[in-house]
Write an enzyme that holds these catalytic residues in place. Structure first.
Site, PDB file in Angstrom:
ATOM      1  N   ILE A  63      -6.763  -6.052   1.407  1.00 24.02           N
ATOM      2  CA  ILE A  63      -6.128  -5.575   0.185  1.00 24.02           C
ATOM      3  C   ILE A  63      -5.091  -6.616  -0.253  1.00 24.02           C
ATOM      4  CG2 ILE A  63      -4.775  -3.677  -0.848  1.00 24.02           C
ATOM      5  CD1 ILE A  63      -7.512  -2.713   0.187  1.00 24.02           C
ATOM      6  N   ILE A 122       0.835  -1.208   0.000  1.00 24.82           N
ATOM      7  CA  ILE A 122       0.000   0.000   0.000  1.00 24.82           C
ATOM      8  C   ILE A 122       0.871   1.260   0.000  1.00 24.82           C
ATOM      9  CG2 ILE A 122      -1.624   1.337   1.429  1.00 24.82           C
ATOM     10  CD1 ILE A 122      -2.787  -1.448   2.339  1.00 24.82           C
ATOM     11  N   ASN A 134       2.305   4.584   7.481  1.00 21.88           N
ATOM     12  CA  ASN A 134       1.625   3.425   6.902  1.00 21.88           C
ATOM     13  C   ASN A 134       2.220   2.081   7.308  1.00 21.88           C
ATOM     14  OD1 ASN A 134       0.139   1.977   4.538  1.00 21.88           O
ATOM     15  ND2 ASN A 134       2.313   1.634   4.106  1.00 21.88           N
ATOM     16  N   LYS A 136      -5.071  -0.907  15.646  1.00 23.50           N
ATOM     17  CA  LYS A 136      -5.676  -0.073  14.604  1.00 23.50           C
ATOM     18  C   LYS A 136      -6.795   0.803  15.172  1.00 23.50           C
ATOM     19  CE  LYS A 136      -3.063  -1.347  11.147  1.00 23.50           C
ATOM     20  NZ  LYS A 136      -2.160  -0.406  10.483  1.00 23.50           N
ATOM     21  N   THR A 178      -1.890  -7.582  -0.996  1.00 24.91           N
ATOM     22  CA  THR A 178      -0.464  -7.195  -0.903  1.00 24.91           C
ATOM     23  C   THR A 178       0.283  -8.405  -0.340  1.00 24.91           C
ATOM     24  OG1 THR A 178      -0.571  -6.455   1.396  1.00 24.91           O
ATOM     25  CG2 THR A 178      -1.111  -4.801  -0.297  1.00 24.91           C
ATOM     26  N   SER A 195      -7.302   0.582   9.676  1.00 14.96           N
ATOM     27  CA  SER A 195      -7.775  -0.650   9.026  1.00 14.96           C
ATOM     28  C   SER A 195      -9.250  -0.823   9.347  1.00 14.96           C
ATOM     29  CB  SER A 195      -7.015  -1.852   9.585  1.00 14.96           C
ATOM     30  OG  SER A 195      -7.611  -3.061   9.156  1.00 14.96           O
ATOM     31  N   TYR A 241      -3.622  -6.736  16.605  1.00 11.06           N
ATOM     32  CA  TYR A 241      -3.770  -5.923  15.382  1.00 11.06           C
ATOM     33  C   TYR A 241      -5.034  -5.064  15.485  1.00 11.06           C
ATOM     34  CZ  TYR A 241      -3.949  -4.777  10.382  1.00 11.06           C
ATOM     35  OH  TYR A 241      -3.993  -4.110   9.175  1.00 11.06           O
TER      36      TYR A 241
END
Ligand code: NAD
Length: 258
Positions: free
Chosen positions: A196, A23, A96, A167, A198, A148, A163
């Site tokens: 996403i 990203i 990011n 976020k 990635t 997120s 996580y």
């Protein structure tokens, strides 16, 4: 001047953390395409350097690569100093860099918890306040944080409590800084992407088998692409978003709507 011209970032300088790939690489390229000079900041210097070369070649902008572990205060300070010295100022940044550890809460070690909170939340405090101090005393600026959809919902079936908590913290930190700095010319906003495609998602042997399940749960039925996050970041970095601060933007194909 038309709206597209007004949205351009000509003359602006900025940096993106975790920009070697994924990203961050995509938003860094978009900032450069819109006219900005950009520093590619990552702990993986080799990949950051090849990303910087690629973006410089495709955009003709000044693009530099800087090695920095965003959890280390002195490295973040020296990275911001280098951005200012080498690019000639700092108008925007995109905090990011992030990681995910998928572990059940009752099996997660405190070290694992701390690692995620450090990389995903404490680093955003460091990046935003160190960049923010420069911006507050140099005519203002715009800060974008990557939160997120996990700040808003609990992902299933994979466990990721640290996580999700990190976020959610990013969003409240974003709003807190936005309020504190609103009259002083520094805007702070966050983006909340859904899943996403990635390396974070596609290269994990643990996560790969879950993609079909995520797509089933998603109203749009697919992962997002990094490119689908770039226009909002260009908007937030530029001068057409001067009334936008303290906002969080959901970019998740309606995943969090129900
Ligand atoms: P990625 O793993 O592809 O890229 C992350 C980059 O951050 C890597 O280049 C890595 O070297 C760098 N990095 C990690 N720790 C660092 C540190 N301590 N210091 C400096 N650099 C560091 O991940 P991505 O999918 O591009 O994710 C980028 C951000 O978007 C993260 O904050 C992530 O949590 C968030 N996000 C991702 C998704 C997704 O589905 N991919 C969804 C929502 C939010």
């Amino acid at each position: 001047m038309g709206i597209i011209e007004k949205m351009r970032l000509d003359g602006k300088k900025g940096f993106v953390t975790g920009a070697a790939r994924g990203i961050g690489k995509c938003t860094a390229a978009a900032f450069a395409e819109a006219g900005a000079d950009v520093a590619i900041v990552d702990m993986d210097l080799e990949t950051a350097e090849s990303t910087a070369k690629e973006i410089a070649a495709s955009t003709g902008r000044k693009i530099i690569a800087l090695k920095c572990d965003v959890t280390d205060e002195s490295q973040v300070q020296s990275m911001v100093d280098k951005v200012v010295a080498e690019l000639g100022g700092l108008n925007f940044c995109h905090a990011n860099a992030g990681i995910c550890i998928n572990e059940a809460a009752d099996k997660m070690s405190y070290a694992q918890w701390l690692k995620v909170i450090n990389v995903n939340l404490n680093s955003v405090f460091l990046t935003d306040t160190i960049a923010g101090r420069y911006m507050l005393s140099h005519g203002g600026g715009s800060i974008i944080n990557t939160a997120s959809m996990s700040a808003h919902i609990v992902n299933v079936p994979q466990p990721q409590c640290a996580y999700n908590a990190s976020k959610a913290g990013v969003i409240q930190l974003t709003k807190s800084l936005a309020v504190e700095w609103a009259k002083r010319g520094v805007r702070v906003n966050s983006i909340s992407p859904g899943y996403i495609g990635t390396d974070l998602t596609l290269s994990s042997e643990f996560l790969k088998p879950l993609i079909a399940k995520w797509n089933e749960l998603s109203p749009v039925g697919r992962l997002g692409k990094p490119e689908e996050l770039e226009s909002i970041c260009v908007y937030l970095a530029g001068d057409t978003s001067t009334f936008t601060t303290g906002a969080d933007f959901s970019l998740d194909g309606a995943f969090t709507c129900f």
